[in-house]
Write a protein that holds these residues in place. Structure first.
Motif, PDB file in Angstrom:
ATOM      1  N   ALA A 248       3.233   8.980  -1.214  1.00 32.76           N
ATOM      2  CA  ALA A 248       3.698   9.317  -2.565  1.00 32.76           C
ATOM      3  C   ALA A 248       4.094  10.787  -2.636  1.00 32.76           C
ATOM      4  N   THR A 249       3.297  11.657  -2.004  1.00 34.87           N
ATOM      5  CA  THR A 249       3.624  13.088  -1.987  1.00 34.87           C
ATOM      6  C   THR A 249       4.965  13.312  -1.294  1.00 34.87           C
TER       7      THR A 249
ATOM      8  N   THR B 296       5.768  15.269   5.761  1.00 34.58           N
ATOM      9  CA  THR B 296       4.522  14.770   5.181  1.00 34.58           C
ATOM     10  C   THR B 296       4.355  13.287   5.488  1.00 34.58           C
TER      11      THR B 296
ATOM     12  N   SER C 170       0.147   5.138   0.191  1.00 32.42           N
ATOM     13  CA  SER C 170      -0.904   6.141   0.308  1.00 32.42           C
ATOM     14  C   SER C 170      -0.516   7.363  -0.516  1.00 32.42           C
ATOM     15  N   LYS C 171      -1.530   8.202  -0.799  1.00 33.26           N
ATOM     16  CA  LYS C 171      -1.261   9.458  -1.528  1.00 33.26           C
ATOM     17  C   LYS C 171      -0.230  10.274  -0.772  1.00 33.26           C
ATOM     18  N   ARG C 172      -0.381  10.239   0.533  1.00 33.11           N
ATOM     19  CA  ARG C 172       0.482  11.045   1.383  1.00 33.11           C
ATOM     20  C   ARG C 172       1.940  10.585   1.276  1.00 33.11           C
TER      21      ARG C 172
ATOM     22  N   LYS D  20       0.829  -1.195   0.000  1.00 35.91           N
ATOM     23  CA  LYS D  20       0.000   0.000   0.000  1.00 35.91           C
ATOM     24  C   LYS D  20       0.866   1.248   0.000  1.00 35.91           C
TER      25      LYS D  20
ATOM     26  N   GLU E  65       1.850  11.305   8.796  1.00 35.16           N
ATOM     27  CA  GLU E  65       0.705  10.601   8.243  1.00 35.16           C
ATOM     28  C   GLU E  65      -0.006   9.807   9.341  1.00 35.16           C
TER      29      GLU E  65
END
Lengths: 97, 348
Positions: free
Chosen positions: B163-164, B333, B159-161, B157, B337
């Protein structure tokens, strides 16, 4: 018994699809591999944590270790093997039906 | 404390350990650049470079010398790892894992092919044919490869976070090395083989991480890593160095000359920093996943520049401050999370 890597053996112990408490598995492995020290105990428990974090085991029950069965004040986990765990267990050549 | 609170605490502790390992990896990796840079100007490697350059040209000299340096690096790493495993009492487990070639240790040997000859040699090629800044930036792309592979191959997994965060750290790296990168690219006549080298580094380390993640499912990180370096030593000392010697390069002569106190000290320093950087890298994967572990590990770019400034007294430029800010933002970031969804790193 103690001739396969510890994580293999842990998966094998869970392959009966029953839930087991982490301390039961840890004690069993400690005896089988003759690793009785506290460091080894924690290290084996960590193997279980890694297996759970890798999605091969999931916990079904937790309770606070009031009596100090394993480590007083810490959590005890009961785990069961997941479908992914079964796949990985069969990859490492257990007879898994 | 009630059960839920304890559960949450325990979970947070696990994730925090994972990030801590990855951060140590970045620091040690950054530190490794000190001996990694210094060793090139030490005997016998500088003489070796000069001798080969006189006969075969600079590019070949760089590659051949890089092979010998990398081989020594792998050797000191495995010595450091053997001591480490000895202290932890894990030789028994190592033997048990080693013999499980098909289900398990093959992954680590595969990882050594991608991490060793492909990534490390690729880095050196990029360094030699384009420049150090380009090599550093190219290597920064590896978490992209690693996290895409890990999510596509075994459903890790991301997450968008996360990846950011990975993206911000990469941007930070670009900015840090940006000035040098432009100079290098702007100098014209850059050979395409240099870009191939950069690509090899990014893809090699990315694949190594994903493959290692697969092997680590069922092996101990300390043990798995040692096997990976066992593989790399075989590649260099049993295959590459003898082949180059047969091809007529003075490998043996200079390998024997490496046993000078200062050179050995620098190599040992390189082995310890590189070895433990890898230990912490591999330990973070099962806890926070390959994507996050590699993303935080990428902070090495920032640390490398910082250490070089501290030890060699180079003057920091504004790009470092700006890039460093991006790196910190990216790390923050990821650190901040909400990790309750990380109960398991894999999708169901």
């Amino acid at each position: 018994m103690a001739n396969r890597p510890i994580k293999f053996r842990i998966l094998e112990l869970f392959s009966d699809e029953q839930s087991h408490w982490n301390y039961e598995i840890v004690q069993k492995i400690q005896k089988e591999y003759n690793q009785m020290g506290d460091f080894q105990r924690d290290s084996i428990n960590f193997d279980i944590i890694e297996l759970a974090s890798g999605g091969m085991l999931k916990d079904t029950e937790t309770k606070v270790d009031e009596e100090g069965i394993y480590k007083k004040g810490f959590l005890l986990h009961k785990y069961v093997i997941t479908d992914f765990g079964k796949v990985r267990a069969s990859n490492v050549c257990f007879v898994y039906v | 404390m009630d059960l839920q609170a304890l559960k949450k605490l325990e979970h947070q502790r696990r994730v925090r350990y994972g990030y801590m390992w990855a951060l140590f990896c970045a620091i040690l990796w950054g530190l490794w650049y000190l001996p990694g840079t210094v060793v090139w100007v030490l005997n016998p490697f500088d003489e070796m470079y000069a001798e080969i350059a006189a006969g075969s040209g600079d590019s070949i000299a760089l590659l051949v010398t890089a092979v010998l340096i990398t081989a020594f690096n792998a050797l000191t790493v495995i010595i450091a790892l053997m001591v480490w495993n000895g202290v932890l009492g894990k030789f028994g487990e190592m033997k048990r894992t080693l013999v499980e070639f098909k289900p398990c240790s093959k992954w680590f040997f595969l990882a050594s092919i991608f991490g060793g000859p492909m990534a490390i040699l690729g880095s050196f090629i990029a360094m030699g044919f384009v420049g150090a800044a380009f090599a550093a930036v190219a290597a920064l792309m590896y978490p992209v490869v690693g996290s895409i592979l890990a999510s596509q191959w075994y459903g890790e997994k991301i997450s968008k976070r996360a990846a950011t965060g990975i993206f911000l750290i990469i941007v930070g790296g670009f900015v840090i090395f940006g000035g040098g990168l432009l100079t290098e690219l702007g100098s014209g006549n850059v050979q395409w083989i240099g870009y191939i080298g950069g690509l090899m580094a990014a893809i090699g380390w990315g694949i190594e991480g994903a493959i290692a993640g697969k092997g680590l499912d069922i092996a101990e990180p300390d043990v798995g890593l040692t096997l990976r370096f066992l593989g790399e030593n075989i590649i260099w000392w049993v295959i590459a160095v003898p082949l180059l010697a047969i091809a007529g390069f003075p490998m043996i002569k200079y390998a024997l000359m490496a046993f000078e106190p200062l050179t050995i000290m620098v190599l040992v320093f390189a082995g310890i920093t590189f070895g433990f950087c890898y230990v912490t890298w591999y330990k973070s994967f099962p806890l926070i996943g390959v994507g996050r572990g590699q993303g935080i590990g990428n902070l090495y770019g920032l640390f490398a520049v910082l250490f070089v400034i501290l030890f060699f007294g180079d003057v920091p430029s504004w790009t470092l401050l700006l890039g460093g800010a991006f790196c910190l933002a990216g790390s923050f970031t990821m650190f901040s999370e909400d990790t309750s969804s990380l109960e398991s790193l894999r999708g169901d």
